[in-house]
Design a protein around this motif. Structure first.
Motif, short mmCIF file in Angstrom:
data_model
loop_
_atom_site.label_atom_id
_atom_site.label_comp_id
_atom_site.label_asym_id
_atom_site.label_seq_id
_atom_site.Cartn_x
_atom_site.Cartn_y
_atom_site.Cartn_z
N VAL A 1 0.84 -1.19 0.00
CA VAL A 1 0.00 0.00 0.00
C VAL A 1 0.88 1.25 0.00
CG1 VAL A 1 -1.85 1.24 1.18
CG2 VAL A 1 -1.72 -1.26 1.34
N GLY A 2 0.63 2.15 -0.96
CA GLY A 2 1.33 3.42 -1.01
C GLY A 2 0.36 4.58 -0.88
N LEU A 3 0.90 5.79 -0.80
CA LEU A 3 0.06 6.98 -0.85
C LEU A 3 -0.21 7.34 -2.30
CD1 LEU A 3 -1.43 9.32 0.51
CD2 LEU A 3 0.74 10.60 0.46
N GLY A 4 0.88 7.44 -3.09
CA GLY A 4 0.75 7.74 -4.51
C GLY A 4 1.74 8.75 -5.02
N CYS A 5 2.14 9.70 -4.17
CA CYS A 5 3.04 10.76 -4.62
C CYS A 5 4.42 10.69 -3.99
CB CYS A 5 2.41 12.12 -4.32
SG CYS A 5 2.00 12.38 -2.58
N GLU A 6 4.71 9.57 -3.29
CA GLU A 6 5.97 9.45 -2.55
C GLU A 6 7.17 9.24 -3.48
OE1 GLU A 6 3.78 5.42 -2.27
OE2 GLU A 6 3.30 7.55 -2.22
N GLU B 1 -5.18 6.71 -5.48
CA GLU B 1 -5.92 6.06 -6.56
C GLU B 1 -7.26 5.52 -6.07
OE1 GLU B 1 -2.22 4.29 -9.27
OE2 GLU B 1 -3.11 3.08 -7.67
N SER B 2 -7.31 5.09 -4.83
CA SER B 2 -8.53 4.48 -4.27
C SER B 2 -9.59 5.52 -3.91
CB SER B 2 -8.19 3.67 -3.02
OG SER B 2 -7.30 2.63 -3.33
N GLY B 3 -9.17 6.78 -3.74
CA GLY B 3 -10.13 7.82 -3.40
C GLY B 3 -10.15 8.19 -1.93
N GLY B 4 -9.03 7.96 -1.23
CA GLY B 4 -8.95 8.38 0.15
C GLY B 4 -8.91 7.21 1.13
N THR B 5 -8.84 7.55 2.40
CA THR B 5 -8.59 6.58 3.45
C THR B 5 -9.66 5.50 3.53
OG1 THR B 5 -7.38 8.22 4.76
CG2 THR B 5 -8.25 6.30 5.94
N ARG B 6 -10.93 5.87 3.67
CA ARG B 6 -11.98 4.87 3.86
C ARG B 6 -12.08 3.93 2.66
NH1 ARG B 6 -14.76 6.07 8.42
NH2 ARG B 6 -14.75 8.24 9.12
N ARG B 7 -12.04 4.51 1.45
CA ARG B 7 -12.12 3.66 0.25
C ARG B 7 -10.89 2.76 0.14
NH1 ARG B 7 -14.19 8.62 -1.97
NH2 ARG B 7 -16.42 8.44 -2.49
N ALA B 8 -9.73 3.29 0.56
CA ALA B 8 -8.50 2.49 0.49
C ALA B 8 -8.58 1.30 1.45
CB ALA B 8 -7.29 3.36 0.83
N ILE B 9 -9.16 1.51 2.63
CA ILE B 9 -9.31 0.40 3.59
C ILE B 9 -10.21 -0.68 3.00
CG2 ILE B 9 -10.23 -0.25 5.85
CD1 ILE B 9 -9.39 2.61 6.78
N GLU B 10 -11.33 -0.26 2.39
CA GLU B 10 -12.24 -1.24 1.80
C GLU B 10 -11.58 -1.95 0.62
OE1 GLU B 10 -15.08 -2.32 3.00
OE2 GLU B 10 -14.74 -0.96 4.69
N GLU B 11 -10.84 -1.20 -0.19
CA GLU B 11 -10.16 -1.84 -1.32
C GLU B 11 -9.13 -2.86 -0.80
OE1 GLU B 11 -7.51 -0.99 -5.35
OE2 GLU B 11 -8.63 0.67 -4.40
N GLY B 12 -8.42 -2.50 0.26
CA GLY B 12 -7.46 -3.43 0.83
C GLY B 12 -8.12 -4.70 1.32
N LEU B 13 -9.27 -4.57 1.98
CA LEU B 13 -9.98 -5.74 2.46
C LEU B 13 -10.47 -6.61 1.31
CD1 LEU B 13 -11.98 -4.02 5.34
CD2 LEU B 13 -10.20 -5.76 5.62
N ASP B 14 -10.96 -5.97 0.24
CA ASP B 14 -11.41 -6.73 -0.93
C ASP B 14 -10.25 -7.51 -1.55
OD1 ASP B 14 -13.98 -5.82 -0.60
OD2 ASP B 14 -13.81 -4.23 -2.12
N ARG B 15 -9.11 -6.87 -1.65
CA ARG B 15 -7.95 -7.53 -2.25
C ARG B 15 -7.45 -8.68 -1.37
NH1 ARG B 15 -4.63 -4.41 -6.42
NH2 ARG B 15 -5.95 -2.68 -7.06
N LEU B 16 -7.46 -8.47 -0.07
CA LEU B 16 -7.07 -9.55 0.84
C LEU B 16 -8.01 -10.74 0.70
CD1 LEU B 16 -6.13 -7.76 4.20
CD2 LEU B 16 -4.57 -8.89 2.60
N ALA B 17 -9.31 -10.45 0.65
CA ALA B 17 -10.30 -11.53 0.54
C ALA B 17 -10.07 -12.36 -0.72
CB ALA B 17 -11.71 -10.95 0.54
N ALA B 18 -9.65 -11.72 -1.79
CA ALA B 18 -9.40 -12.45 -3.04
C ALA B 18 -8.14 -13.30 -2.95
CB ALA B 18 -9.27 -11.46 -4.20
N MET B 19 -7.19 -12.92 -2.07
CA MET B 19 -5.93 -13.66 -1.93
C MET B 19 -6.05 -14.84 -0.98
SD MET B 19 -3.52 -10.25 -1.55
CE MET B 19 -1.96 -11.09 -1.30
N LEU B 20 -7.02 -14.80 -0.07
CA LEU B 20 -7.08 -15.77 1.02
C LEU B 20 -7.16 -17.23 0.58
CD1 LEU B 20 -9.33 -13.95 3.63
CD2 LEU B 20 -6.86 -14.24 3.66
#
Length: 506
Positions: A199-204, A230-249
Motif C-alpha cells: 500500500v502506497g500513498l501515490g506521490c511518494e 488512486e482508491s479515493g482516500g482513506t476509507r475507500r483504500a481500507i475497503e479496497e485493501g480488504l477486498d484484495r485480501l479476501a481475493a488472496m485468502l
C-alpha cells in the motif's frame, strides 16, 4: 555448605588472560578462587578483576584476546572497567582455521514456496511503501481481524501491518534510496509471507510502479498493490485493501506444511542488552547451534557490523577466500568513515546497560558477539537487505540497533531469528519468529514470559556449551515446524520493522 557457596566466585576464561570475571559480587578483601589474590575493592557480578599488576599502556586480555589497554596502573585484585581501560589498536592472533562438523540429516515441517524457497510461517503482510500509508495499512489489518476474515483459513498465521518511517523526504537515487527499496522488496519476498499487499500513498519518492518494474513484480494471487490516492482516500483504500485480501485468502490459506530438510532454514543471529555473561554462555552456545546448522547446509546470518569491530580478525581468518575477507574489510572501513562523518566513534557502541553489566569496550563486546557465529567458514559478505545466495555462515552489514539489523536479515531471507540477551531485551520480528536466549538465570527468572531458553547454567557448570547448543538446535527445529515462541505468544513483531535510514531526510 550450600551448592551456591561451593561454586567458584570468579571465572578465568583463558590461561593468557590478566582478568577474571566475578561470578557474584566480590567484597573487598575476599579471596578470588583459583588466583593468589584478593579483591581490592567491591566488584559486581559479571565485572572484571585484575589477576596481577597491570601497567598503564599494557593490554587487558579476556577470552585470550585484547579487549583494551590500561589507562592507569591497575593493582592486583582491582576492578577493571571504564575508569581504567581504554580502546586499543592491538589485536591478538586469530584462531586458525574454520570448524568442520559432520551432522546427520535433520528435518522440519515447513512451507515450500514457488521458486523453491521454504518458509516456517504463513503470514499475510500489509506492507507500506511510505509512512504516509502506514495508518491505512494498520486499519486494513485491524478491520480484517474485526470482521473475522481469517476464520475459515486456520493455515494462515495472521495479517501483519509492516509500516515504517520513511519512503519520502529523501533523494530518489543513491545509497539510502536503494537500501530502502531493497529492504521493501526483500521483506515482501520473505518465504514466511504467503502473500503481500503493498500500500502506497501515490506521490511518494518510493513509487510502487517503479519498484514493481525494477524488481519484476506483478499483481497476482499472492501479491497485490494500490495507492490511497488512486482508491479515493482513506476509507475507500481500507475497503479496497480488504477486498484484495479476501481475493488472496483461498490460495494462501491452502498452503500446508510438509517435511523439508534443515538445509532450507535461514537463521539470523542477534544479541541485545548484552552483559559480561553473553560472551561466556548464550553466545557460544548459539555458536554451537549455528555451526551445526551450517553443517546441515542451512544459512546462518551474522550482522551488526559495529558489534564485530575489534573481533573482525577472527572472521577474516576463516573467510573462504581473500575476496570475501576484503569485502568485510571494506564494510568496516565504510563504518569508520560513516561514524567519523557523524561525529561518533566505533567505541561509542557499548550502551549504558552493557557497561552496567560488565562490558567495558567495543572490543570486549565484539569478541562475545562474534561467538554467536561459532567457528564455521565465512562464505560471503553482503550489504544490508541484499539477497543471500550462499549457504553456511554469511555476514550481512547492518547497524547494531537490533530491530534495524533484524529487519535487514529478514529482507535478506532470514526465516528465523535467534536473539541472545543478558540485560533482558524484549523483541519479536514478524514474519520470522524470534527465539530468545538468556545469558544468565537471574534475567531468565525475571523475564520468563519473554525468554525461551536459559543459558545461565553454562556459567555455573550445570550445562556444557555443547549441551546447550544441542538444546537450542532442537528448539529451533521445533519452532520451524510451528511451535510458537515466547515473543509470538506476546504478540511482538508488528511494530519492529525498522529499515536502515541512510542519508539526509529532506
Amino acid at each position: 555448605m550450600t551448592e551456591a557457596s561451593r561454586r567458584p566466585n570468579a571465572l578465568r576464561l583463558n590461561a593468557a588472560d590478566n582478568v577474571v570475571v566475578a561470578m557474584r559480587r566480590l567484597e573487598a578483601g575476599e579471596r578470588i578462587d583459583g588466583e593468589s589474590i584478593a579483591a581490592a575493592e567491591p566488584i559486581a557480578s559479571g565485572h572484571k578483576a585484575a589477576t596481577k599488576a597491570i601497567a598503564a599502556g599494557e593490554p587487558i586480555r579476556k577470552y585470550g584476546q585484547v579487549i583494551g589497554v590500561a589507562t592507569a596502573a591497575i593493582a592486583p585484585g582491582a576492578h577493571v572497567h571504564t575508569h581504567n581501560v581504554g580502546m586499543s589498536s592491538l589485536r591478538a592472533d586469530a584462531r586458525a582455521g574454520a570448524v568442520q562438523r559432520q551432522e546427520p540429516p535433520r528435518t522440519f515441517e515447513g512451507y515450500r514456496r514457488a521458486g523453491g524457497k521454504a518458509g516456517v510461517r504463513n503470514y499475510i503482510g500489509v506492507l507500506t511503501s511510505v509512512n504516509c500509508s502506514a495508518t491505512v495499512a494498520r486499519h486494513i489489518a485491524e478491520a480484517a481481524d474485526r470482521r473475522g476474515l481469517l476464520a475459515d483459513y486456520p493455515a494462515i498465521d495472521g495479517i501483519v501491518p509492516i509500516t515504517h518511517a520513511s519512503g519520502c523526504g529523501m533523494a530518489g537515487s543513491g545509497e539510502g534510496f536503494e537500501t530502502l527499496r531493497r529492504t521493501l522488496w526483500g521483506t515482501a519476498a520473505n518465504p514466511n509471507f504467503g502473500g503481500v499487499l503493498l500500500v502506497g500513498l501515490g506521490c511518494e519518492v518510493v513509487q510502487i510502479g517503479r519498484l514493481k518494474a525494477d524488481y519484476g513484480l506483478a499483481d497476482d494471487e499472492r501479491f497485490q498493490s494500490f495507492t490511497v490516492q488512486e482508491s479515493g482516500g482513506t476509507r475507500r483504500a481500507i475497503e479496497e485493501g480488504l477486498d484484495r485480501l479476501a481475493a488472496m485468502l483461498p490460495r494462501i490459506g491452502a498452503a500446508r506444511r510438509e517435511t523439508l530438510p534443515a538445509s532450507e532454514i535461514s537463521l539470523g543471529l542477534q544479541c541485545g542488552g548484552s552483559d559480561a555473561w553473553s560472551g561466556v554462555t548464550s553466545n557460544p552456545a548459539l555458536g554451537v547451534a549455528s555451526d551445526r546448522l551450517a553443517a546441515l547446509g542451512a544459512t546462518v546470518i551474522l550482522s551488526e557490523t559495529p558489534e564485530i569491530y575489534g573481533a573482525e580478525h577472527l572472521l577474516i581468518a576463516r573467510a573462504r577466500s581473500a575476496a570475501i575477507a576484503d569485502k568485510l574489510r571494506a564494510r568496516l572501513a565504510w563504518w569508520e568513515d560513516y561514524t567519523r562523518r557523524n561525529g561518533a566513534e566505533m567505541d561509542n557502541n557499548p550502551s549504558p546497560g552493557n557497561k552496567a553489566g560488565g562490558l567495558t569496550t567495543i572490543l570486549e563486546k565484539s569478541l562475545g558477539a562474534v561467538a554467536k557465529a561459532g567457528g564455521s567458514m565465512l562464505n560471503d559478505v553482503v550489504k544490508y537487505a541484499e539477497p543471500i545466495g550462499e549457504r553456511g555462515l554469511v555476514f550481512m552489514d547492518s547497524p547494531g540497533f537490533d530491530p534495524c539489523s533484524a529487519t535487514g536479515q529478514v529482507a535478506s531471507g532470514a526465516t528465523m531469528i535467534a536473539f541472545t540477551t543478558g540485560r533482558g531485551s524484549a523483541f519479536g520480528c514478524k514474519p520470522s519468529p524470534s527465539i530468545k536466549l538468556s545469558s544468565n538465570t537471574e534475567i531468565y527468572r525475571r523475564m520468563e514470559d519473554d525468554i525461551d531458553i536459559d543459558c545461565g547454567g553454562v556459567a555455573t557448570g550445570e550445562a556444557s556449551i555443547e549441551m546447550k547448543g544441542a538444546e537450542i538446535l532442537d528448539y529451533l527445529l521445533e519452532v520451524a515446524s510451528g511451535r510458537r515462541t515466547k515473543s509470538e505468544e506476546l504478540g511482538y513483531g508488528g511494530a519492529e520493522f525498522v529499515p536502515w535510514q541512510i542519508g539526509a531526510v529532506m
